[in-house]
Design an enzyme around this catalytic site. Structure first.
Site, mmCIF file in Angstrom:
data_model
loop_
_atom_site.group_PDB
_atom_site.id
_atom_site.type_symbol
_atom_site.label_atom_id
_atom_site.label_comp_id
_atom_site.label_asym_id
_atom_site.label_seq_id
_atom_site.Cartn_x
_atom_site.Cartn_y
_atom_site.Cartn_z
ATOM 1 N N PHE A 141 0.660 -1.883 -0.155
ATOM 2 C CA PHE A 141 0.132 -0.025 -0.446
ATOM 3 C C PHE A 141 1.092 1.439 -0.350
ATOM 4 O O PHE A 141 1.533 1.393 1.407
ATOM 5 C CB PHE A 141 -0.519 -0.116 0.824
ATOM 6 N N ASP A 226 9.718 2.861 1.403
ATOM 7 C CA ASP A 226 7.891 3.530 1.566
ATOM 8 C C ASP A 226 8.348 3.733 2.974
ATOM 9 O O ASP A 226 7.763 2.762 4.017
ATOM 10 C CB ASP A 226 7.614 3.259 1.346
ATOM 11 N N LYS A 255 3.028 11.372 6.970
ATOM 12 C CA LYS A 255 2.234 10.901 7.752
ATOM 13 C C LYS A 255 3.416 12.164 9.461
ATOM 14 O O LYS A 255 2.918 12.964 9.333
ATOM 15 C CB LYS A 255 2.290 9.974 8.270
#
Length: 401
Positions: A141, A226, A255
């Protein structure tokens, strides 16, 4: 109708149904706790998918944002501003890298990483134009743009959004042999999550990340990590890659970099990689804006103390000990994770992940389900041990039925 019911009905009537949130309407939040419009308090055990690593309303971050709001919030990159150089310098130092390319959201940062790898492949590696390949892992994801969902194996994320972007090869996560076999002279990068978050907090087998690092170095291929969810303290290290002593060629961050206050993301790499860009080839109106830089600088300063990494390690060890005791009792099949991050697989017959999440909500604990039978636990790193234990007790009560 209650205030909650009215708010939810209005949202359902006037917003696209691209989410299926739990029926709670948050009005205020502080630390690890959120309060809804009815005045009920809930323990946040999700932390905005790690965006809120430092808790809700963290005073240092709010003060940094307020101070910058009074000065200047946006210039666009058409001009310099006085927070930008510091932000890039400090973030590069934190990552042990040389250059930073700031964006806003995690998906934008992943898109930037993809573009960077391709440009590096053509300009530096010498891959023929239009032939660059990037290897990714199944169950990944990385975001929801058209290009990113083109290499997703999640049917819900991918279906009905074609035609899809070519140039990606998908291999099983954790399988070094498959990765080696997929590499060709046109491979420019391997893009991986060091721990797969949306897939259910999947930790790769020991030796996998070092093996990826060795393979990519041997074949002159970029290793892109990531760390949007796994990075910035969540696992007990600044970066999840550190647990296996691995340094990638490129970090993709987001984030928690914005502290849950503003969206901030970045690609961080060497001058040899990010130096491929020339003016006009990539950009963002809001990327690297003064407000974002001010908040992110405070995040970086907080991470440099090491206290949040230590807290995630200590409380994470406790979390996994307690969750481990649930395995084998009939209600929980498996527990995975690292630091203050766990995926809990609910045994068949004890409810779906959604059902368990709803029952926990009734007990004032908020978590998120994924892939049917799994719930994810990822509280803010500022949570107290007492609050963490209370939340775990609510989970035990729910599982007892």
């Amino acid at each position: 109708m209650s205030t909650t019911e009215n708010a939810i009905a209005s949202a359902e009537a006037h917003s696209a149904h691209n989410y299926h949130p739990l029926p709670v309407v948050v009005a205020t939040a502080e630390g690890a706790w959120m309060t809804d419009v009815e005045g009920r308090r809930y323990l946040d055990m999700l932390a905005g998918y790690s965006a809120l690593n430092f808790g809700h309303g963290n005073r240092r971050l709010i003060d940094a944002a307020k101070a910058q709001l009074e000065r200047v919030t946006l210039t666009s990159r058409a001009f310099h501003h006085d927070r930008f150089a510091d932000f890039c310098t400090r973030l590069a130092e934190l990552c042990g890298m040389e250059m930073v390319l700031p964006m806003n959201t995690g998906a934008e940062a992943v898109e930037t990483a993809v573009k960077t790898a391709r440009k590096w492949g053509y300009r530096v590696k010498g891959v023929p134009d239009g032939m660059a390949k990037i290897i990714v892992a199944s169950d990944n994801f990385h975001g929801r743009t058209t290009t990113i969902i083109s290499f997703s194996t999640d049917h819900e994320a991918r279906a009905d959004f074609g035609p899809y972007t070519p140039g990606f090869e998908i291999v099983p996560y954790g399988d070094l042999t498959a990765l080696r076999d997929a590499m060709t002279e046109n491979t420019v990068a391997v893009l991986l999550e060091p721990i797969q978050g949306e897939a259910g907090v999947l930790v790769p087998p020991p030796g996998y990340l070092p093996g990826v690092r060795e393979l990519t170095r041997e074949r002159n291929v970029l290793f892109i990590a990531d760390e949007i969810q796994s990075g910035l303290g969540r696992t007990g290290k600044t970066f999840a890659c550190e647990h296996e002593g691995v340094v990638p060629d490129m970090y993709v961050l987001g984030k928690a970099l914005g502290g849950g206050v503003v969206p901030v993301s970045a690609v961080v790499s060497s001058a040899a990689v990010l130096g491929v860009y020339r003016p006009g080839e990539h950009g963002s109106t809001f990327g690297g804006n003064p407000l974002a830089c001010a908040v992110a600088l405070e995040v970086i300063a907080m991470l440099r103390t090491g206290e949040f990494q230590e807290r995630a390690t200590e409380l994470g060890d406790h979390l996994h000990r307690e969750l481990g005791l649930l395995v084998g009792g009939g209600a929980v099949d498996t527990v995975r994770g690292r630091g203050l991050w766990a995926g809990v697989d609910i045994a068949p017959g004890h409810g779906t992940g959604r059902e368990i999440s709803e029952k926990l909500m009734e007990r004032r604990v908020l978590v998120k389900d994924t892939h049917g039978s799994t719930i994810r636990i990822a509280p803010p790193l500022v949570i107290s041990k007492e609050d963490l234990d209370w939340g775990l007790e609510q989970l035990r009560e729910v599982l007892r039925g």
